[in-house]
Enzyme design. Structure first.
Site, mmCIF file in Angstrom:
data_model
loop_
_atom_site.group_PDB
_atom_site.id
_atom_site.type_symbol
_atom_site.label_atom_id
_atom_site.label_comp_id
_atom_site.label_asym_id
_atom_site.label_seq_id
_atom_site.Cartn_x
_atom_site.Cartn_y
_atom_site.Cartn_z
ATOM 1 N N GLY A 190 -50.762 -57.541 40.380
ATOM 2 C CA GLY A 190 -50.305 -58.068 41.657
ATOM 3 C C GLY A 190 -51.090 -59.290 42.096
ATOM 4 O O GLY A 190 -51.343 -60.217 41.328
ATOM 5 N N CYS A 191 -51.503 -59.262 43.351
ATOM 6 C CA CYS A 191 -52.216 -60.404 43.934
ATOM 7 C C CYS A 191 -53.580 -60.633 43.299
ATOM 8 O O CYS A 191 -54.114 -61.740 43.363
ATOM 9 C CB CYS A 191 -52.373 -60.206 45.439
ATOM 10 N N ALA A 192 -54.169 -59.599 42.695
ATOM 11 C CA ALA A 192 -55.474 -59.751 42.054
ATOM 12 C C ALA A 192 -55.384 -60.525 40.746
ATOM 13 O O ALA A 192 -56.411 -60.946 40.194
ATOM 14 C CB ALA A 192 -56.090 -58.380 41.791
#
Length: 348
Positions: free
Chosen positions: A137-139
């Site tokens: 995801g955003c990581a």
């Protein structure tokens, strides 16, 4: 040591403003019992504009997962080449000088990965290593930087290219009407970004150390439910509070380098929302204006998932206020809950 070069970022041409988002929410969800709360939360994100890969009228229709994924692949192939070309040019490299391709995305799916398409169509060598990352995801933006760093350290003289392609609007689910999902409908945006990690260089961020941290027992706090209609985003209300747990992790990684995470010269932080930045500022004891580039990304583009850290870093290059030798931290946060942390020195 490897050097992270200036990223290239592109956002789609279709724009939706905060005012338009609020008007749509009021019109579509007029009977929703918690509409006033949702409108307040959307307003408090600070997101003024977002960019969408399709016009809003098309975005609001759900033609089915198959067709949406076809849009994802078509638009990715149309938009990635120009961004890759700019990133290579800014690193003074050509495609045949890249030894590893790291592709991150959580908003569409192809197999083989688009790394194979890039090798076949954008001039990369057939022996280029491929590393697609789909579930961070955003990581994943931070993870891509760290894996590129690791690759270049393990293979001296090599160069790696990172590509982040996120069309969050293709995950819009009209039947998901919890307050959390209404908030997300006003928070996420679309973007494509790319950046080169060179084996050596004299301009960019000299990558010194990286680390990963996981907050235990939070796997279901940020997640996808995969259904016939595609990806359904799940966001636990406890997520913003995780900065109290992750701030010590940033301190730990910095301390391993002999640095004080509270006293660095620049910070490039994933802007998941204003609460993330506000809390990290408080728990890390860093002045709020140190996160100015991340806040600018959030305000102008919304949360663009894995591309956030690359866009915030691009803005840092544009400030021309970071002195040579400045020490800084790059951090991406996402499902797991995972933190991907990078330490680097500014070369100019």
């Amino acid at each position: 040591m490897p050097v992270l070069c200036c990223p290239a970022v592109d956002v789609p041409e279709h724009v939706i403003t905060l005012e338009e988002t609020l008007e749509l929410a009021e019109r579509i969800h007029a009977e929703h019992d918690e509409l006033p709360l949702a409108l307040k939360l959307i307003t408090n994100t600070g997101v003024q504009t977002r960019h969408l890969v399709q016009p809003i009228e098309t975005t609001l229709r759900h033609p089915g997962f198959e067709e949406r994924n076809q849009v994802y692949e078509r638009e990715a192939k149309a938009r990635i080449p120009a961004v890759v070309e700019r990133a290579l040019r800014q690193a003074d490299l050509t495609a045949d000088q890249i030894d590893a391709l790291i592709y991150v995305s959580c908003t569409g799916f192809t197999m083989p990965s688009l790394t194979a398409w890039m090798i076949n169509n954008l001039g990369f060598r057939s022996d280029t290593r491929q590393l697609p990352i789909a579930q961070l995801g955003c990581a994943a933006g931070g993870a891509a930087i760290n894996r590129a760093h690791d690759f270049c350290v393990a293979h001296p003289g090599s160069n790696a290219l990172i590509v982040a392609c996120e069309f969050c609007s293709l995950c819009y689910q009209p039947d998901d009407i919890t307050v959390g999902n209404l908030l997300c409908n006003g928070l996420f945006g679309d973007a494509v970004a790319a950046a080169v990690v060179r084996s050596e260089g004299d301009r960019g961020v000299l990558l010194e150390r990286n680390g990963s941290r996981l907050v235990p027992n939070t796997e279901d706090w940020i997640a996808y439910a995969v259904k016939a209609t595609g990806f359904h985003f799940l966001l636990d209300r406890r997520v913003p509070g995780t900065m109290e747990q992750l701030a010590p992790s940033l301190r730990e990684v910095a301390a391993e380098q002999g640095w004080n995470a509270e006293a660095l010269d620049f910070y490039v932080i994933h802007a998941g929302g204003p609460r993330i930045l506000d809390d990290l500022s408080r728990f890390l004891k860093v002045a709020p204006d140190m996160f100015a580039c991340s806040r600018a990304t959030l305000t102008q583009h919304g949360n663009i998932a894995s591309a956030v850290v690359l866009d915030a870093l691009r803005r840092l290059y544009g400030t021309e206020s970071v002195p040579v030798g400045a020490r800084g931290l790059i951090a991406g946060f996402g499902p797991g809950i995972t933190a991907e942390i990078t330490l680097g020195t500014w070369l100019g």
